[in-house]
Design a protein around this motif. Sequence first.
Motif, mmCIF file in Angstrom:
data_model
loop_
_atom_site.group_PDB
_atom_site.id
_atom_site.type_symbol
_atom_site.label_atom_id
_atom_site.label_comp_id
_atom_site.label_asym_id
_atom_site.label_seq_id
_atom_site.Cartn_x
_atom_site.Cartn_y
_atom_site.Cartn_z
ATOM 1 N N GLY A 32 2.006 22.197 -14.995
ATOM 2 C CA GLY A 32 0.665 21.975 -14.464
ATOM 3 C C GLY A 32 -0.479 22.275 -15.411
ATOM 4 N N ARG A 242 10.604 9.580 -20.904
ATOM 5 C CA ARG A 242 10.139 8.742 -19.783
ATOM 6 C C ARG A 242 10.284 9.462 -18.446
ATOM 7 N NH1 ARG A 242 6.471 6.106 -19.086
ATOM 8 N NH2 ARG A 242 7.377 5.017 -17.313
ATOM 9 N N GLU A 243 11.347 10.213 -18.300
ATOM 10 C CA GLU A 243 11.549 10.926 -17.032
ATOM 11 C C GLU A 243 10.461 11.967 -16.806
ATOM 12 O OE1 GLU A 243 15.526 12.508 -16.980
ATOM 13 O OE2 GLU A 243 16.424 10.518 -17.083
ATOM 14 N N LYS A 250 3.426 8.393 -28.415
ATOM 15 C CA LYS A 250 2.667 9.475 -29.048
ATOM 16 C C LYS A 250 3.569 10.490 -29.743
ATOM 17 C CE LYS A 250 1.960 12.545 -25.074
ATOM 18 N NZ LYS A 250 0.992 13.179 -24.192
ATOM 19 N N THR B 174 1.273 5.336 -17.347
ATOM 20 C CA THR B 174 1.859 5.811 -18.598
ATOM 21 C C THR B 174 0.801 6.153 -19.642
ATOM 22 O OG1 THR B 174 3.841 4.558 -18.170
ATOM 23 C CG2 THR B 174 3.454 5.182 -20.434
ATOM 24 N N GLU B 175 -0.204 5.270 -19.786
ATOM 25 C CA GLU B 175 -1.230 5.538 -20.802
ATOM 26 C C GLU B 175 -2.083 6.751 -20.433
ATOM 27 O OE1 GLU B 175 -0.469 2.510 -19.973
ATOM 28 O OE2 GLU B 175 0.211 1.750 -21.906
ATOM 29 N N ALA B 177 -1.148 9.322 -19.092
ATOM 30 C CA ALA B 177 -0.430 10.567 -19.342
ATOM 31 C C ALA B 177 -0.899 11.187 -20.650
ATOM 32 C CB ALA B 177 1.074 10.311 -19.378
ATOM 33 N N ASP B 178 -1.309 10.353 -21.606
ATOM 34 C CA ASP B 178 -1.814 10.890 -22.869
ATOM 35 C C ASP B 178 -3.070 11.719 -22.640
ATOM 36 O OD1 ASP B 178 0.198 9.359 -23.796
ATOM 37 O OD2 ASP B 178 -1.033 7.997 -24.984
ATOM 38 N N ALA B 179 -3.873 11.300 -21.679
ATOM 39 C CA ALA B 179 -5.121 12.020 -21.419
ATOM 40 C C ALA B 179 -4.904 13.149 -20.411
ATOM 41 C CB ALA B 179 -6.170 11.046 -20.891
ATOM 42 N N GLU B 180 -3.695 13.258 -19.879
ATOM 43 C CA GLU B 180 -3.366 14.331 -18.932
ATOM 44 C C GLU B 180 -4.368 14.411 -17.791
ATOM 45 O OE1 GLU B 180 -1.136 17.909 -20.865
ATOM 46 O OE2 GLU B 180 -3.174 17.787 -21.603
ATOM 47 N N ASN B 183 -3.308 16.937 -15.030
ATOM 48 C CA ASN B 183 -3.436 18.330 -15.451
ATOM 49 C C ASN B 183 -4.886 18.764 -15.449
ATOM 50 O OD1 ASN B 183 -1.188 16.844 -16.761
ATOM 51 N ND2 ASN B 183 -0.547 18.896 -17.327
ATOM 52 N N ASP B 230 -6.679 3.864 -30.025
ATOM 53 C CA ASP B 230 -5.591 4.842 -30.068
ATOM 54 C C ASP B 230 -4.754 4.810 -28.803
ATOM 55 O OD1 ASP B 230 -5.808 5.851 -32.515
ATOM 56 O OD2 ASP B 230 -6.434 7.879 -31.945
ATOM 57 N N GLY B 252 5.193 0.425 -18.337
ATOM 58 C CA GLY B 252 6.020 1.626 -18.232
ATOM 59 C C GLY B 252 7.459 1.248 -17.934
ATOM 60 N N THR B 253 8.376 2.044 -18.439
ATOM 61 C CA THR B 253 9.801 1.777 -18.251
ATOM 62 C C THR B 253 10.339 2.692 -17.161
ATOM 63 O OG1 THR B 253 10.005 1.238 -20.588
ATOM 64 C CG2 THR B 253 12.040 1.743 -19.411
ATOM 65 N N PHE B 254 10.939 2.071 -16.135
ATOM 66 C CA PHE B 254 11.498 2.862 -15.036
ATOM 67 C C PHE B 254 12.949 2.491 -14.785
ATOM 68 C CE2 PHE B 254 6.998 3.233 -14.256
ATOM 69 C CZ PHE B 254 6.877 4.552 -13.875
ATOM 70 N N ILE B 258 14.595 7.707 -13.852
ATOM 71 C CA ILE B 258 13.270 8.018 -14.406
ATOM 72 C C ILE B 258 12.268 8.220 -13.276
ATOM 73 C CG2 ILE B 258 11.324 7.022 -15.690
ATOM 74 C CD1 ILE B 258 13.389 5.823 -17.648
ATOM 75 N N GLN B 262 10.441 11.763 -12.490
ATOM 76 C CA GLN B 262 8.978 11.859 -12.606
ATOM 77 C C GLN B 262 8.388 12.453 -11.332
ATOM 78 O OE1 GLN B 262 6.713 8.606 -14.110
ATOM 79 N NE2 GLN B 262 7.985 8.318 -15.907
#
Lengths: 300, 452
Positions: A32, A242-243, A250, B174-175, B177-180, B183, B230, B252-254, B258, B262
């Motif tokens: 988190g 991926r999971e 990245k 998916t993209e 996730a880079d920027a979180e 979170n 980027d 995204g790959t599922f 996966i 997730q």
Amino acid sequence: MLVAAREFLDGEGFTELVAPVIGPVTDPGARGAKQVDVDYYGHRYKLMTSAILYKQAALAAFDRIFYIAPNVRLEPLETASTNRHLAEFHQIDVEMAGASREAIMQLAERLVGHVVRQVVAQLPGELASLGRDTSMFAELLSQPFGQRSHADAVADLRGQGHDQSPDAEIDWAGEAMLSRKASRPFFVTDYPKGSRGFYDRESRERPGFLRNFDLIAPEGYGELSSGSEREHDYATIVARIRETGENPAKYGWYLQMVREGIPDSAGFGIGLERFTRYVAGLDSVWQASAYPKVPGVALP
Amino acid sequence: MSELRADGFPEEAVRERARGGAATAFPDPGEYGRVLFGADPTESAGAAADLLDRLRLVPPIFVPHRLERLIDLAREPMYRDVELETMVGGFRSTLPIYLSAFGSTRATSGDRGLAVSRQAGRLGIPMVVGENVMPVKGYGRIEDHAEQSMLGRISTYATHALDGYGGVAIQQSTEDADAEVWNLVYSDPNVQSLLESGRLAFELKVGQGAKPGLGGMTVLDPSTAARLTDAFIMDPVFGGRGDAVLRCGSPGTFTDEILRQQIRLMRNNFPQARVWVKLPPARDVREAALVAWEAGADAVTVDGAEGGTGWAPVAFLAHVGLPLGECLRRLGEAREPSQHRGGEARAPDRHRGDRPSCLLVSGRMWEGARVAKSLALGADAVGLGRAALIAVDTDAENGLVNLVGCLSLELQMLTSALGKYHVGLLAREDVWSPDEPVHPVPHSSSTESVRS
């Protein structure tokens, strides 16, 4: 405590390296917590939440390494009241090529035992002035650490009426309950996949469970350390990335390195401030830092 | 009038409702007594109509639920007695409606995004904040232009929210996730009131209706595009046009594993937030929904091929993905009886095999009949997408409130006509299909089974 830790690890043939502070990626496995972005000449870099990926890289040069690594994690605000979270903290971060989980757990146990023994022997006055009853370490210094599986810990908590998910990490309250019942440190092993980062290796014999562990201090002090055998197979790591909902792109440099081959390994990180809190018998982990960053509280 | 258009969508009818509210559920009262009305068989069931449009809602003569309500009330129940309050993905909602995700497309930016947030909060219905809002618009805590950002939308909603109702679901792909995104939201002091009142959800975006199999797409000006190289692939497909660049996200790959992991990781990392999963109208939508529910998702959102506010290639709009009616037919075979239906909201214990199976759907929703048919086919609530944007574009203060007011009156009238007094009791027995039976015709003729 750091002197004792270095002394022990040096004696075991470990080389101390200096940990990186920023990088294009860092450990995504922190529950988190938000990573801190750094504008690195126009590229989005991260402050290290842990140096796990770099520990694996370092094994290209040395079989046994450790860092005393500074880490920053913007923890969820709910952790401000757990007494064991800091946004800025340090880890005694150890990695060993070719090691099994059992071997690395044994190393962690001996490291913790050595540090506690040294502190008790060399700093009785300080412990007394802090009001720490050193008889509380008697079992730690004389008996092997305990060990139980995650499933067993979940069953114990549910038996006590605590609503612990079997698919997730032990929550903060549950961890404190287990810790309070114990009189010496103990390992919790075999966390379910989906509760940890992609680098903890999945059991070949028991798919869905990880070859990892947490080390929990007794007396309610809670988690001191997490560790695991590591995934090192390229295709497995990509699928595991991926999971965990991450974009493999990245992790380019890391995946390139894994593709070229990295040694299998196991390792752990001990939270230095948590360990200090336990040894010194402090109420809260912030008392173990000169410049504590309690999550959400703006302090120097 | 605004530049916003929605070709192929009943835009004018939506604008009329956004202006006129509940009154527009009826023909113009000025025509009463002068014009003869009657159903136009070509209008509702024409060849071009989709599966849901071709269904008819069919009231029964024998109405045991009405008798129950009559006994409760000690008078004949009326349509205004129909209860609409519904649990939507773990949130208490005043009616079985939520606001679908709008991403970072230009149609949803700025004032429209804020007007939608404000009115959804007032209505007490949940709102989804679309993917890529943060990477494209920023988060808004320390940047300029905070009001256009993700936090701007969330805080506007929270400020106007009806006490105890609604909630905000934050999408991430998916993209993102880079920027979180999750979170950041989870640890933000500004969002704590929603989190602590159980009104924050995170929605994992697996795909969307307008372009199943493709990732998000938006058209950017070159300077914004340069800032985002980027994070996203920029396709120079518009070539000669110097003012437009196509930004492409990955789908995204599922695999089932996966998706399962997730969801578990979301529950592990964000234990106080609800977990929603948005699925595209894919051929294996049923299997994916089962995996999501089994892994502990509080809601599965399915966007029919009719849905989508987003930018999509022409071929995808016309030819790709299952229509919502077919998604519902397939999902109907998958669902356990939901804990959420029938009015009594009960929190399922996700750790004891007591799985929630809340199903949310979207796709061309704007009026009560299509909503009622979707609920009858098993959805717990439906999402408004384009309709909400057009409504606030028509009237930034009350457009969405008016549109939803009209829709809720229709829903009450339709539900009561079907002899039921909680919207969650709508079931397959309430619809008839000219194409094929949507459920086996029972041999006994008079009593209906009670779902609760």
